[in-house]
Design an enzyme around this catalytic site. Sequence first.
Site, PDB file in Angstrom:
ATOM      1  N   LYS A 147       0.825  -1.062   0.036  1.00  0.00           N
ATOM      2  CA  LYS A 147      -0.087   0.114  -0.091  1.00  0.00           C
ATOM      3  C   LYS A 147       0.745   1.326  -0.054  1.00  0.00           C
ATOM      4  O   LYS A 147       0.515   2.215  -0.704  1.00  0.00           O
ATOM      5  CB  LYS A 147      -0.795   0.022   1.413  1.00  0.00           C
ATOM      6  CG  LYS A 147      -2.209  -0.777   1.190  1.00  0.00           C
ATOM      7  CD  LYS A 147      -2.864  -0.879   2.608  1.00  0.00           C
ATOM      8  CE  LYS A 147      -3.799   0.425   2.711  1.00  0.00           C
ATOM      9  NZ  LYS A 147      -4.526   0.100   4.111  1.00  0.00           N
ATOM     10  N   ASP A 187     -13.048   4.851  20.410  1.00  0.00           N
ATOM     11  CA  ASP A 187     -12.967   5.999  21.022  1.00  0.00           C
ATOM     12  C   ASP A 187     -14.000   7.057  20.144  1.00  0.00           C
ATOM     13  O   ASP A 187     -14.224   6.708  18.798  1.00  0.00           O
ATOM     14  CB  ASP A 187     -11.547   6.573  20.891  1.00  0.00           C
ATOM     15  CG  ASP A 187     -11.331   8.041  21.179  1.00  0.00           C
ATOM     16  OD1 ASP A 187     -11.619   8.597  21.927  1.00  0.00           O
ATOM     17  OD2 ASP A 187     -10.757   8.632  20.155  1.00  0.00           O
ATOM     18  N   ASP A 189     -13.827  11.093  19.800  1.00  0.00           N
ATOM     19  CA  ASP A 189     -13.146  12.175  18.841  1.00  0.00           C
ATOM     20  C   ASP A 189     -11.759  11.713  18.270  1.00  0.00           C
ATOM     21  O   ASP A 189     -10.917  11.001  18.851  1.00  0.00           O
ATOM     22  CB  ASP A 189     -12.885  13.314  19.837  1.00  0.00           C
ATOM     23  CG  ASP A 189     -14.001  14.144  20.329  1.00  0.00           C
ATOM     24  OD1 ASP A 189     -14.920  13.566  21.300  1.00  0.00           O
ATOM     25  OD2 ASP A 189     -14.203  15.261  20.392  1.00  0.00           O
TER      26      ASP A 189
HETATM   27  P1  IMP Z   1     -12.730  10.986  23.156  1.00  0.00           P
HETATM   28  O1  IMP Z   1     -11.724  11.111  22.257  1.00  0.00           O
HETATM   29  O2  IMP Z   1     -13.996  10.547  22.617  1.00  0.00           O
HETATM   30  O3  IMP Z   1     -12.142  10.124  24.361  1.00  0.00           O
HETATM   31  O4  IMP Z   1     -13.171  12.426  23.783  1.00  0.00           O
HETATM   32  C1  IMP Z   1     -12.202  13.236  24.429  1.00  0.00           C
HETATM   33  C2  IMP Z   1     -12.815  14.542  24.354  1.00  0.00           C
HETATM   34  O5  IMP Z   1     -14.189  14.756  25.133  1.00  0.00           O
HETATM   35  C3  IMP Z   1     -11.922  15.482  25.119  1.00  0.00           C
HETATM   36  O6  IMP Z   1     -10.723  16.012  24.501  1.00  0.00           O
HETATM   37  C4  IMP Z   1     -13.005  16.545  25.341  1.00  0.00           C
HETATM   38  O7  IMP Z   1     -13.011  17.439  24.591  1.00  0.00           O
HETATM   39  C5  IMP Z   1     -14.302  15.903  25.483  1.00  0.00           C
HETATM   40  N1  IMP Z   1     -14.973  15.959  26.679  1.00  0.00           N
HETATM   41  C6  IMP Z   1     -16.284  16.259  27.041  1.00  0.00           C
HETATM   42  N2  IMP Z   1     -16.438  15.962  28.069  1.00  0.00           N
HETATM   43  C7  IMP Z   1     -15.597  15.288  28.960  1.00  0.00           C
HETATM   44  C8  IMP Z   1     -15.498  14.875  30.255  1.00  0.00           C
HETATM   45  O8  IMP Z   1     -16.278  14.880  30.880  1.00  0.00           O
HETATM   46  N3  IMP Z   1     -14.151  14.286  30.363  1.00  0.00           N
HETATM   47  C9  IMP Z   1     -13.327  14.279  29.405  1.00  0.00           C
HETATM   48  N4  IMP Z   1     -13.210  14.650  28.190  1.00  0.00           N
HETATM   49  C10 IMP Z   1     -14.502  15.203  27.890  1.00  0.00           C
HETATM   50 MG    MG Z   2      -9.958  10.476  20.778  1.00  0.00          MG
END
Ligand code: IMP
Ligand code: MG
Length: 460
Positions: A147, A187, A189
């Site tokens: 790839k 995960d 974000d």
């Molecule tokens: P993950 O990548 O899905 O684990 O989300 C992480 C992101 O969620 C963090 O960088 C925050 O921007 C957001 N976030 C919102 N509420 C919380 C919380 O209560 N604890 C940690 N992260 C949070």
């Molecule tokens: Mg993340």
Amino acid sequence: MTSRYRVEYALKTHRRDQLIGKCFFSSLFVFLSQVVALVPRNGSLSLLTESPEWIKGLLAVPFVLYSQPQGVYERDGLPGTSQAREEAHRRYSEILRDVELMIDDHIAHQNDAENPFPSKLKLLVPSIGPFFTRLPLEAAFKFQDRKRYISSRRFVSPSFNDIRLILNSAQIMAVTTHGTLQLATFDGDVTLYDDGQSLEPTSPVIPRLMDLLRNNVKIGIVTAAGYTTAERYHSRLHGLLDSLANSTELTPAQKQNLVVMGGESNYLFEFSANAPHLLSPVPRSRWLTPEMAAWNEQDIEELLDIAEAALGDCIKSLNLPATLMRKDRAVGIIPATPDIRIPRESLEETVLVVQKILELSSAGRSRRVPFCAFNGGRDVFVDIGDKSWGVAVCQRWFGANTPGGIIKGENTLHVGDQFLSAGANDFRARSVGTTSWIASPAETVELLDELAELMGKKLS
Ligand code: IMP
Ligand code: MG
């Protein structure tokens, strides 16, 4: 996302000016010195986070010796392009096979309680974590080389990113061909959607997650985002939840195979077609592990109070353009206005300061309540628990009716982006299951395609 790769990329020689930069040949010495520096510094090397760097060092030698950069202008007396590529490919493959065998030997030691001696890998990497599966690194390299044309490159050596993707492919091959994937956790974000965004109906991740469910793989969305209501999770995940609700292909039982674990390990929601936001909160009494049930509310409050005070001090001492946010199971700092970006160094410093203060506090020292302080890329949060607990809850939730009462680590894959930045919340999942480290939602799509292909091959 903050990753070692991003930091390294910014520092790459081609981006430095000649005054402070290094030429190609001096970078050869850097590569060679990496090879010499195989033995980890302060024992903090772990195969998943540092091994790309470590393996990169091993591959630097054949790169230096066989990549023939002068071949682009000097043809006489040099091997032809395809010959040079084949030689590099052969040498890289051999090295990865050697690492693969070293891991096999380590697994044999791990499984032999009678053997008091450490494996060679353990000697090289004292803090090495558990291996749930073997890693077919040679086959994974061959796949990624097709790839990414790694062996064809004359000027750019096998990179941290190349190795990270080889490790991912090896892990995907292992959980599908050598075993059976029963639980995939993701995960939010950066993994399923861009940082701070939502899973929109057009996301290419959605049909691939639906395919996993169709193949009876359970899915847990294990996110640090901590909300107490279904409505907030629906707004982040609506594309997937709505597709699930509207699907005529999935059986009701398959639809039940999706849960959301929020706040790392604090809020569990199950899919529910009749609930107002398609998610029903599950009372903690139904899913807390015995260890989690022993976490005391007073200790939790005390820990969050200390974290809040430490975060407040960092805002002052680093003059951060940030505001504090206290929740019932977390405390964090977020940018004072959405357009502000807090410098990465300040975020990392804040995590390390808060972590140290918490570790040294009486609440932290007693280890009664685990916590996770991490750099989220734009913010810093301290959560009660961490993703190892979050994934473990999913393993128990979906494994309740299986013979062992739990889905094992070797049948679990957690996909996330946070493996190296301070706190690295996805890295915690490494202690309960296999993991893949992606750098964007587009990479998650590629990974899921790889997974689907291998699962399809196995079925056929
Ligand atoms: P993950 O990548 O899905 O684990 O989300 C992480 C992101 O969620 C963090 O960088 C925050 O921007 C957001 N976030 C919102 N509420 C919380 C919380 O209560 N604890 C940690 N992260 C949070
Ligand atoms: Mg993340």
